[in-house]
Design a protein around this motif. Structure first.
Motif, PDB file in Angstrom:
ATOM      1  N   TYR A  92       0.853  -1.175   0.000  1.00  0.00           N
ATOM      2  CA  TYR A  92       0.000   0.000   0.000  1.00  0.00           C
ATOM      3  C   TYR A  92       0.891   1.227   0.000  1.00  0.00           C
ATOM      4  CZ  TYR A  92      -3.208  -3.564   1.771  1.00  0.00           C
ATOM      5  OH  TYR A  92      -3.941  -4.709   1.941  1.00  0.00           O
ATOM      6  N   SER A  93       0.472   2.238  -0.726  1.00  0.00           N
ATOM      7  CA  SER A  93       1.229   3.475  -0.782  1.00  0.00           C
ATOM      8  C   SER A  93       0.293   4.666  -0.788  1.00  0.00           C
ATOM      9  CB  SER A  93       2.120   3.531  -2.023  1.00  0.00           C
ATOM     10  OG  SER A  93       3.124   2.539  -1.983  1.00  0.00           O
ATOM     11  N   GLU A  94       0.693   5.708  -0.082  1.00  0.00           N
ATOM     12  CA  GLU A  94      -0.018   6.968  -0.128  1.00  0.00           C
ATOM     13  C   GLU A  94       0.124   7.556  -1.530  1.00  0.00           C
ATOM     14  OE1 GLU A  94      -0.906  11.113   0.265  1.00  0.00           O
ATOM     15  OE2 GLU A  94       1.137  10.376  -0.048  1.00  0.00           O
ATOM     16  N   ASN A  95      -0.903   8.257  -1.980  1.00  0.00           N
ATOM     17  CA  ASN A  95      -0.937   8.701  -3.370  1.00  0.00           C
ATOM     18  C   ASN A  95       0.279   9.533  -3.776  1.00  0.00           C
ATOM     19  OD1 ASN A  95      -3.346   7.429  -4.018  1.00  0.00           O
ATOM     20  ND2 ASN A  95      -4.605   9.201  -3.481  1.00  0.00           N
ATOM     21  N   SER A  96       0.770  10.347  -2.868  1.00  0.00           N
ATOM     22  CA  SER A  96       1.858  11.246  -3.216  1.00  0.00           C
ATOM     23  C   SER A  96       3.183  10.530  -3.464  1.00  0.00           C
ATOM     24  CB  SER A  96       2.043  12.306  -2.128  1.00  0.00           C
ATOM     25  OG  SER A  96       2.513  11.729  -0.924  1.00  0.00           O
ATOM     26  N   VAL A  97       3.301   9.264  -3.049  1.00  0.00           N
ATOM     27  CA  VAL A  97       4.557   8.536  -3.233  1.00  0.00           C
ATOM     28  C   VAL A  97       4.425   7.371  -4.202  1.00  0.00           C
ATOM     29  CG1 VAL A  97       5.232   9.172  -0.884  1.00  0.00           C
ATOM     30  CG2 VAL A  97       4.305   6.879  -1.332  1.00  0.00           C
ATOM     31  N   LYS A  98       3.237   7.106  -4.701  1.00  0.00           N
ATOM     32  CA  LYS A  98       3.053   6.013  -5.645  1.00  0.00           C
ATOM     33  C   LYS A  98       3.927   6.224  -6.879  1.00  0.00           C
ATOM     34  CE  LYS A  98      -1.611   4.485  -4.438  1.00  0.00           C
ATOM     35  NZ  LYS A  98      -3.020   4.365  -4.880  1.00  0.00           N
ATOM     36  N   GLY A  99       4.605   5.159  -7.276  1.00  0.00           N
ATOM     37  CA  GLY A  99       5.499   5.233  -8.412  1.00  0.00           C
ATOM     38  C   GLY A  99       6.883   5.729  -8.084  1.00  0.00           C
ATOM     39  N   ARG A 100       7.088   6.225  -6.877  1.00  0.00           N
ATOM     40  CA  ARG A 100       8.392   6.735  -6.468  1.00  0.00           C
ATOM     41  C   ARG A 100       9.027   5.927  -5.345  1.00  0.00           C
ATOM     42  NH1 ARG A 100       8.917  11.576  -4.251  1.00  0.00           N
ATOM     43  NH2 ARG A 100       6.786  11.672  -3.377  1.00  0.00           N
ATOM     44  N   PHE A 101       8.212   5.407  -4.437  1.00  0.00           N
ATOM     45  CA  PHE A 101       8.716   4.659  -3.282  1.00  0.00           C
ATOM     46  C   PHE A 101       8.364   3.185  -3.445  1.00  0.00           C
ATOM     47  CE2 PHE A 101       8.495   8.300   0.099  1.00  0.00           C
ATOM     48  CZ  PHE A 101       9.247   9.114  -0.734  1.00  0.00           C
ATOM     49  N   THR A 102       9.286   2.313  -3.053  1.00  0.00           N
ATOM     50  CA  THR A 102       9.089   0.878  -3.170  1.00  0.00           C
ATOM     51  C   THR A 102       9.541   0.185  -1.890  1.00  0.00           C
ATOM     52  OG1 THR A 102       9.479   0.960  -5.568  1.00  0.00           O
ATOM     53  CG2 THR A 102       9.604  -1.195  -4.500  1.00  0.00           C
ATOM     54  N   LEU A 103       8.723  -0.726  -1.400  1.00  0.00           N
ATOM     55  CA  LEU A 103       9.054  -1.518  -0.222  1.00  0.00           C
ATOM     56  C   LEU A 103       9.578  -2.889  -0.630  1.00  0.00           C
ATOM     57  CD1 LEU A 103       6.010  -0.735   2.078  1.00  0.00           C
ATOM     58  CD2 LEU A 103       8.402  -0.314   2.652  1.00  0.00           C
ATOM     59  N   SER A 104      10.507  -3.395   0.163  1.00  0.00           N
ATOM     60  CA  SER A 104      11.017  -4.734  -0.064  1.00  0.00           C
ATOM     61  C   SER A 104      11.500  -5.321   1.253  1.00  0.00           C
ATOM     62  CB  SER A 104      12.147  -4.737  -1.095  1.00  0.00           C
ATOM     63  OG  SER A 104      13.255  -3.983  -0.637  1.00  0.00           O
ATOM     64  N   ARG A 105      11.620  -6.638   1.273  1.00  0.00           N
ATOM     65  CA  ARG A 105      12.107  -7.336   2.456  1.00  0.00           C
ATOM     66  C   ARG A 105      13.394  -8.078   2.139  1.00  0.00           C
ATOM     67  NH1 ARG A 105       8.169  -8.313   6.654  1.00  0.00           N
ATOM     68  NH2 ARG A 105       6.014  -7.878   5.969  1.00  0.00           N
ATOM     69  N   ASP A 106      14.283  -8.122   3.103  1.00  0.00           N
ATOM     70  CA  ASP A 106      15.415  -9.025   3.091  1.00  0.00           C
ATOM     71  C   ASP A 106      15.297  -9.848   4.365  1.00  0.00           C
ATOM     72  OD1 ASP A 106      17.823 -10.389   3.206  1.00  0.00           O
ATOM     73  OD2 ASP A 106      18.991  -8.716   2.429  1.00  0.00           O
ATOM     74  N   ASN A 107      14.646 -10.992   4.250  1.00  0.00           N
ATOM     75  CA  ASN A 107      14.354 -11.786   5.435  1.00  0.00           C
ATOM     76  C   ASN A 107      15.612 -12.336   6.095  1.00  0.00           C
ATOM     77  OD1 ASN A 107      11.575 -11.364   5.190  1.00  0.00           O
ATOM     78  ND2 ASN A 107      11.327 -13.149   3.854  1.00  0.00           N
ATOM     79  N   ALA A 108      16.660 -12.580   5.313  1.00  0.00           N
ATOM     80  CA  ALA A 108      17.911 -13.054   5.884  1.00  0.00           C
ATOM     81  C   ALA A 108      18.509 -12.034   6.837  1.00  0.00           C
ATOM     82  CB  ALA A 108      18.903 -13.405   4.781  1.00  0.00           C
ATOM     83  N   LYS A 109      18.243 -10.763   6.585  1.00  0.00           N
ATOM     84  CA  LYS A 109      18.741  -9.689   7.442  1.00  0.00           C
ATOM     85  C   LYS A 109      17.686  -9.170   8.400  1.00  0.00           C
ATOM     86  CE  LYS A 109      22.208  -8.063   4.162  1.00  0.00           C
ATOM     87  NZ  LYS A 109      22.715  -6.904   3.383  1.00  0.00           N
ATOM     88  N   ASN A 110      16.490  -9.762   8.368  1.00  0.00           N
ATOM     89  CA  ASN A 110      15.401  -9.342   9.244  1.00  0.00           C
ATOM     90  C   ASN A 110      15.148  -7.839   9.093  1.00  0.00           C
ATOM     91  OD1 ASN A 110      13.403 -10.279  11.012  1.00  0.00           O
ATOM     92  ND2 ASN A 110      14.603  -9.813  12.849  1.00  0.00           N
ATOM     93  N   THR A 111      15.085  -7.399   7.842  1.00  0.00           N
ATOM     94  CA  THR A 111      15.049  -5.983   7.523  1.00  0.00           C
ATOM     95  C   THR A 111      14.054  -5.711   6.404  1.00  0.00           C
ATOM     96  OG1 THR A 111      17.359  -5.663   8.195  1.00  0.00           O
ATOM     97  CG2 THR A 111      16.431  -4.029   6.694  1.00  0.00           C
ATOM     98  N   VAL A 112      13.391  -4.570   6.489  1.00  0.00           N
ATOM     99  CA  VAL A 112      12.551  -4.046   5.423  1.00  0.00           C
ATOM    100  C   VAL A 112      13.158  -2.736   4.939  1.00  0.00           C
ATOM    101  CG1 VAL A 112      10.324  -2.944   4.928  1.00  0.00           C
ATOM    102  CG2 VAL A 112      10.394  -5.175   6.031  1.00  0.00           C
ATOM    103  N   TYR A 113      13.129  -2.539   3.628  1.00  0.00           N
ATOM    104  CA  TYR A 113      13.688  -1.342   3.023  1.00  0.00           C
ATOM    105  C   TYR A 113      12.589  -0.498   2.390  1.00  0.00           C
ATOM    106  CZ  TYR A 113      18.001  -4.020   3.382  1.00  0.00           C
ATOM    107  OH  TYR A 113      19.065  -4.757   3.845  1.00  0.00           O
ATOM    108  N   LEU A 114      12.763   0.802   2.462  1.00  0.00           N
ATOM    109  CA  LEU A 114      11.937   1.743   1.726  1.00  0.00           C
ATOM    110  C   LEU A 114      12.841   2.455   0.728  1.00  0.00           C
ATOM    111  CD1 LEU A 114       9.172   3.145   1.336  1.00  0.00           C
ATOM    112  CD2 LEU A 114       9.947   4.864   2.986  1.00  0.00           C
TER     113      LEU A 114
END
Length: 125
Positions: A59-81
């Motif tokens: 889910y993304s707020e309208n003002s950041v759609k197309g610019r911000f992306t979320l991802s996970r690196d489960n091996a590092k127990n980390t989420v990136y924006l």
């Protein structure tokens, strides 16, 4: 303890990119929905984006759609924006929060949600 820590903030020019990290300790982040929020000076906190348990939805707020992306690196127990094409109005303190009830939860101000202390993002020329 169970906590999350944001990192990766800093000063960038308009149009630039930045990647924020949300690293968890004391629990397994891939069993939590992870939301990103931000608060600019003089304004209320707003939701930015959220990645659901098992990456079922994002889910993304309208003002950041197309610019911000979320991802996970489960091996590092980390989420990136991943933040691209940054604008002046993106300037804020950015917070991550891990929610055991997933992104659809309507109340993030409760037990079962781990909040970080925030990281400053400043977009300026």
């Amino acid at each position: 303890q169970g906590q999350v820590v944001e990192s990766g903030g800093g000063l960038v020019q308009p149009g630039g990119s930045l990647r924020l990290s949300c690293a968890a300790s004391g629990f397994t982040l891939d069993t939590y929905g992870v939301g990103w929020f931000r608060q600019a000076p003089g304004k209320e906190r707003e939701g930015v984006s959220c990645i659901s348990i098992g990456d079922r939805s994002t889910y993304s707020e309208n003002s950041v759609k197309g610019r911000f992306t979320l991802s996970r690196d489960n091996a590092k127990n980390t989420v990136y924006l991943e933040m691209n094409s940054l604008k002046l109005e993106d300037t804020a303190v950015y917070y991550c929060a891990a929610n055991s009830r997933d992104c659809h939860d309507t109340d993030w101000e409760t037990a079962g949600v781990y909040w970080g202390q925030g990281t400053q993002v400043t977009v300026s020329s």
